[in-house]
Design a protein around this motif. Structure first.
Motif, PDB file in Angstrom:
ATOM      1  N   GLU A  15       0.844  -1.194   0.000  1.00 34.34           N
ATOM      2  CA  GLU A  15       0.000   0.000   0.000  1.00 34.34           C
ATOM      3  C   GLU A  15       0.879   1.245   0.000  1.00 34.34           C
ATOM      4  OE1 GLU A  15      -3.270  -0.097  -0.430  1.00 34.34           O
ATOM      5  OE2 GLU A  15      -2.919  -2.242  -0.634  1.00 34.34           O
ATOM      6  N   GLU A 641      -2.636  -5.026   1.471  1.00 36.51           N
ATOM      7  CA  GLU A 641      -4.028  -5.452   1.556  1.00 36.51           C
ATOM      8  C   GLU A 641      -4.205  -6.665   0.657  1.00 36.51           C
ATOM      9  OE1 GLU A 641      -8.600  -4.108   0.458  1.00 36.51           O
ATOM     10  OE2 GLU A 641      -7.034  -2.548   0.587  1.00 36.51           O
ATOM     11  N   THR A 688     -11.481  -2.952   9.290  1.00 36.47           N
ATOM     12  CA  THR A 688     -12.523  -2.466   8.373  1.00 36.47           C
ATOM     13  C   THR A 688     -11.945  -1.678   7.213  1.00 36.47           C
ATOM     14  OG1 THR A 688     -12.820  -0.529   9.782  1.00 36.47           O
ATOM     15  CG2 THR A 688     -14.263  -2.425  10.185  1.00 36.47           C
ATOM     16  N   SER A 689     -10.715  -1.160   7.380  1.00 30.49           N
ATOM     17  CA  SER A 689     -10.101  -0.370   6.311  1.00 30.49           C
ATOM     18  C   SER A 689      -8.594  -0.314   6.538  1.00 30.49           C
ATOM     19  CB  SER A 689     -10.660   1.058   6.303  1.00 30.49           C
ATOM     20  OG  SER A 689     -10.273   1.735   7.495  1.00 30.49           O
ATOM     21  N   LEU A 690      -7.869   0.136   5.514  1.00 34.02           N
ATOM     22  CA  LEU A 690      -6.430   0.345   5.647  1.00 34.02           C
ATOM     23  C   LEU A 690      -6.141   1.378   6.723  1.00 34.02           C
ATOM     24  CD1 LEU A 690      -3.495   0.001   4.725  1.00 34.02           C
ATOM     25  CD2 LEU A 690      -3.941   1.701   2.926  1.00 34.02           C
ATOM     26  N   GLU A 691      -6.946   2.415   6.776  1.00 38.23           N
ATOM     27  CA  GLU A 691      -6.739   3.463   7.784  1.00 38.23           C
ATOM     28  C   GLU A 691      -6.889   2.896   9.187  1.00 38.23           C
ATOM     29  OE1 GLU A 691      -8.713   3.718   5.156  1.00 38.23           O
ATOM     30  OE2 GLU A 691      -7.417   5.032   3.954  1.00 38.23           O
ATOM     31  N   ASP A 692      -7.823   1.981   9.353  1.00 39.50           N
ATOM     32  CA  ASP A 692      -8.048   1.321  10.631  1.00 39.50           C
ATOM     33  C   ASP A 692      -6.777   0.577  11.069  1.00 39.50           C
ATOM     34  OD1 ASP A 692      -9.297   0.261  12.838  1.00 39.50           O
ATOM     35  OD2 ASP A 692     -10.302  -1.343  11.742  1.00 39.50           O
ATOM     36  N   ARG A 743     -17.332  -7.904   5.803  1.00 37.08           N
ATOM     37  CA  ARG A 743     -17.143  -6.525   6.261  1.00 37.08           C
ATOM     38  C   ARG A 743     -15.688  -6.222   6.642  1.00 37.08           C
ATOM     39  NH1 ARG A 743     -17.658  -6.098  12.197  1.00 37.08           N
ATOM     40  NH2 ARG A 743     -17.915  -3.864  11.859  1.00 37.08           N
ATOM     41  N   TYR A 744     -14.867  -7.270   6.753  1.00 35.49           N
ATOM     42  CA  TYR A 744     -13.467  -7.040   7.119  1.00 35.49           C
ATOM     43  C   TYR A 744     -12.554  -7.176   5.910  1.00 35.49           C
ATOM     44  CZ  TYR A 744     -14.579  -7.183  12.093  1.00 35.49           C
ATOM     45  OH  TYR A 744     -15.076  -6.915  13.340  1.00 35.49           O
ATOM     46  N   LYS A 745     -11.514  -6.348   5.914  1.00 35.31           N
ATOM     47  CA  LYS A 745     -10.411  -6.491   4.976  1.00 35.31           C
ATOM     48  C   LYS A 745      -9.248  -7.166   5.722  1.00 35.31           C
ATOM     49  CE  LYS A 745     -11.620  -2.195   2.534  1.00 35.31           C
ATOM     50  NZ  LYS A 745     -11.919  -2.774   1.211  1.00 35.31           N
ATOM     51  N   GLN A 795      -7.140  -2.662  -7.811  1.00 35.20           N
ATOM     52  CA  GLN A 795      -6.235  -1.954  -6.907  1.00 35.20           C
ATOM     53  C   GLN A 795      -5.199  -1.147  -7.681  1.00 35.20           C
ATOM     54  OE1 GLN A 795      -4.731  -5.228  -4.556  1.00 35.20           O
ATOM     55  NE2 GLN A 795      -6.237  -4.928  -2.931  1.00 35.20           N
TER      56      GLN A 795
END
Length: 803
Positions: A15, A641, A688-692, A743-745, A795
């Protein structure tokens, strides 16, 4: 029947962010002494006694002494110089070795004298407080395992290997003075110098001495270790087959095929099965040609070229896919049939051979060599292993080495009475630890598993009980050796077919005599026109080239792959078989885990297990391999990711598997217990996200963010813990999951942290390889490859827009 379609493995990218690693300042606890004044006087007395003893020893240094410092808790090696002594080496967890000249020792004594005085203001006083005692490096400390166990020859001239204390680096003026003075002393003492190797953390000699001269060396204070030269030996059993039954023409490999070098006893390149694939041969033994008069190298080469020769022979199908390069570094013992090292230092021979074949384009080296006189003692990695670790990093090449063969010992006797009855206890006995160069971290070490359990006598006379083998198919071979390596790194990493042995059952008291006929693996005989096309052989020496064969085929598929990628790919596809995991009793497994911080007993013998070739080279719609090669800075994280499609993340219950493997090749140093200058590791995280996920790892917000819902770390679905896998330089684990959530990455996070002492030795950007395998075998309509490829393309489009 239609074969399932296969595809090239897919590549993934990191990423577009880099995160500093969370760092914690650790305050080391101070060791409280009841009477600091008395403690200082005790240390002062020990210092005086140690120096006086050292003065009685031989020395060639102009001034200075080597001392042992015993300590409790943690010791700050970096700042020992503040007290007048210079760190040389950490010998075990509570012992370090230092050097001090007359001026430095005077400073040391003065600081010890002031310890405990109320008005004494000593910088780094906690270093002195941690010391338990000061002693001299004695003749017993200098004896290797081999000398301690076997003693020295009582008469005549014989060879010894010497390690001097590696003061400074190889080209430092003080190092030069040290070895010049030492060599002059040897000359004056009548000691014949055969060779020298001078590396930053290794100053080694091979010498010829008498018993009296050997005692002089054991009492020489500039010497760190005295050892017997390496030993290596084999005795293959021969099998017969008509040479006329082979195909008339066996084609050569493609010009672009992988180049594999066999460093061994030479190869008889006129063998009809090997001749089409032989590229170049060279002997590194003075006054000897490159051919094999022992049989070991030819046997290794056959397996490296064809893999499972028994299967090839069954179908009489022979198609070489690799080029074989022949480097002769062993030769026949004039007093026996085994292969031995040349009189000069073997490490230097290996360096010369590797550098020669690297210039010819060899990327993979097989070394089925083991020094039985150098079992790994749990402390430093030395000898051949250290050299291979250096060369692997310097040249980006893959070394595949054998774990070594354990054929029993007599003091104490192991096995005591029977190979069969005492199996598998001796597999984990102290006597059967891996031997040099198997402990090397930047290589792949290979142990052995059995294929056959019926001896030739058992096959000929099935109605009689003749010999009985302790191991059944896919169980660890009775002769395979166990790890771990330095700081608990899993060794061997892999196992392959290497043979079996049996106990004779008809004669009372003979069950400790190993019998091998009919239990080995098939390979090429070194005298095909005089004796036989094939030989039957037993040993980890012949398990290693099977992995070499797989590595070569991988390089054919992915010619740009680094050595890190080849290691990661092979380990990523390894499995601990049911046969191996059940070899030990439940009670033994539980007892071992309790005594060894929850480590798995079977993995000390077979590591990550046996390579499953199902999707090693190509992916399918139900099993997809993702690859990444990159570099990482110190104290940072890199995020990937995983491109998991919704179908894979479905909540409906069905078994899905996720494997992750990381490989890197750090700088190493023999004077440190940690050995690795750089440490890398990985974590599998969901969010839930890369930011998470990024916030979780960001050191700026670590106190504000709650821990992620990281169920992937639970014991229920993870094969190997991060604590165990992170000890090595190739690390792998498997997650098996029956229920997921869309819902999860999912992310793999790679982390780097250098040791303080290793920062100058490491590159600003250290390379690594990452391999991830996703499997969805219970989905009959799986289109996992197609869906993941589409996610990767998506991506890439997103990243392109961001740029």
């Amino acid at each position: 029947m239609n074969m399932p379609e296969s595809y090239q493995h897919l590549r993934i990218e990191r990423e577009p962010l880099r995160n500093d690693r969370r760092t914690k300042k650790i305050k080391l606890p101070r060791l409280e002494r009841a009477n600091m004044r008395a403690h200082g006087q005790h240390l002062l007395s020990g210092l005086d006694r140690a120096v006086q003893q050292a003065k009685q020893q031989v020395s060639t240094a102009t001034e200075g002494y080597v001392l042992k410092l015993k300590y409790s808790g943690n010791l700050d090696f970096t700042h020992l110089i503040k007290h007048g002594v210079e760190f040389i080496s950490q010998e075990d967890r509570q012992l370090c070795v230092v050097f001090g000249d007359e001026k430095g020792l005077a400073t040391f004594a003065e600081h010890l004298q002031r310890l405990g005085l109320d008005d004494a203001e000593l910088t780094y006083k906690q270093i002195l407080e941690a010391l338990d005692g000061i002693d001299n490096w004695t003749s017993e400390d200098r004896k290797s395992w081999a000398i301690s166990q076997k003693g020295l020859p009582a008469e005549g001239a014989f060879s010894l290997d010497l390690e001097l204390w590696p003061v400074k680096v190889s080209h430092h003026p003080e190092r030069r003075v040290l070895y010049e003075n030492f060599e002059q002393w040897m000359k004056d003492s009548g000691i014949k110098q055969l060779d020298r190797i001078n590396r930053d953390s290794l100053l080694m000699y091979r010498v010829e001495v008498t018993p009296t001269q050997a005692e002089m060396l054991l009492n020489h204070r500039d010497i760190r270790l005295v050892d017997l030269p390496p030993e290596s030996g084999i005795s293959p059993v021969l099998l017969m087959r008509d040479i006329n039954e082979l195909p008339k023409q066996i084609s050569s490999p493609a010009k672009s095929a992988a180049r594999v070098c066999i460093l061994d006893s030479g190869i008889n390149t006129n063998h009809p099965l090997l001749k089409p694939a032989i590229a170049e041969s060279k002997s590194f033994i003075p006054d000897q040609d490159e051919f094999d008069d022992v049989g070991h190298g030819t046997a290794v080469a056959g397996i490296a070229l064809y893999g499972d020769i028994e299967a090839c022979n069954a179908g009489n199908y022979w198609q070489p896919n690799l080029w074989i390069y022949n480097g002769k570094v062993l030769f026949k013992n004039p007093n026996g049939d085994d292969a031995i090292f040349r009189e000069e230092t073997f490490e230097k021979t290996v360096v010369e051979a590797v550098e020669y074949f690297v210039e010819l384009g060899c990327r993979i080296f097989n070394m089925s060599i083991g020094n039985a006189t150098a079992p790994y003692d749990g402390k430093h990695i030395r000898g051949i292993a250290y050299i291979l670790d250096m060369l692997a990093r310097e040249h980006d090449v893959l070394f595949i080495v054998s774990a070594g063969n354990f054929m029993g010992c007599g003091d104490p006797p192991v096995p005591l009475n029977s190979w069969r009855d005492e199996y598998p206890d001796y597999l984990i006995d102290d006597a059967s630890v891996i031997i040099d160069p198997a402990p090397a971290l930047n290589t792949l070490t290979v142990g052995s598993i059995a294929r056959h359990a019926a001896t030739l006598d058992g096959q000929r006379y099935p109605e009689e009980i003749s010999q009985l083998a302790p191991a059944t198919e896919a169980q660890p071979s009775p002769f395979t050796r166990h790890g771990p390596s330095v700081r608990g790194a899993l060794k061997p990493e892999l196992v392959a077919l290497g043979g079996n042995l049996a106990s004779p059952m008809r004669a009372e008291g003979d069950e400790w005599r190993p019998h091998t006929r009919g239990l080995g693996v098939l390979t090429c005989h070194h005298q095909p026109y005089e004796r036989s096309i094939f030989a039957e052989v037993n040993g980890t020496s012949f398990a290693a080239p099977y992995i070499t064969h797989l590595a070569g085929r991988l390089l054919n598929e992915y010619p740009e792959a680094s050595a890190n990628m080849l290691r990661a790919m092979l380990v990523n596809h390894a499995d601990l078989s049911a046969e191996s995991s059940s070899t030990f009793s439940a009670e033994a497994i539980k007892s071992y885990a309790k005594a060894n911080n929850h480590r798995e007993l079977a993995r000390e013998v077979v590591g990550y297990g046996q390579v499953d070739e199902d999707v090693l080279y190509r992916s399918s719609e139900e099993a997809v391999v993702l690859m990444a090669e990159d570099g990482i800075e110190n104290d940072s994280h890199i995020f990937y990711e995983l491109p998991l499609p919704k179908e894979f993340l479905r909540s409906k219950r069905a078994l899905r598997e996720l494997r992750v493997t990381l490989a890197y090749t750090p700088s190493v140093r023999t004077t440190r217990l940690d050995y690795r200058a750089t440490r890398m590791s990985f974590n599998l995280i969901k969010g839930t996200s890369l930011e998470d996920v990024e916030r979780h790892f960001n050191k700026e917000t670590q106190d504000q963010e709650k821990r992620l819902n990281d169920s992937v770390k639970t014991k229920a679905n993870r094969a190997i813990s991060s604590e165990v896998r992170s000890k090595g330089t190739v690390q792998s684990s498997i997650w098996s999951m029956r229920q997921l959530s869309p819902r999860y990455k999912w992310f793999v996070v790679v982390t780097r942290q250098d040791n303080d002492w290793g920062k100058e030795m490491s590159a600003e950007i250290e390379p690594y390889a990452l391999v991830v395998t996703l499997t969805d075998r219970e989905n009959e309509q799986a289109q996992l490859y197609t869906q993941i490829r589409e996610r990767i393309q998506e991506q890439e489009r997103i990243r392109a827009r961001i740029k």
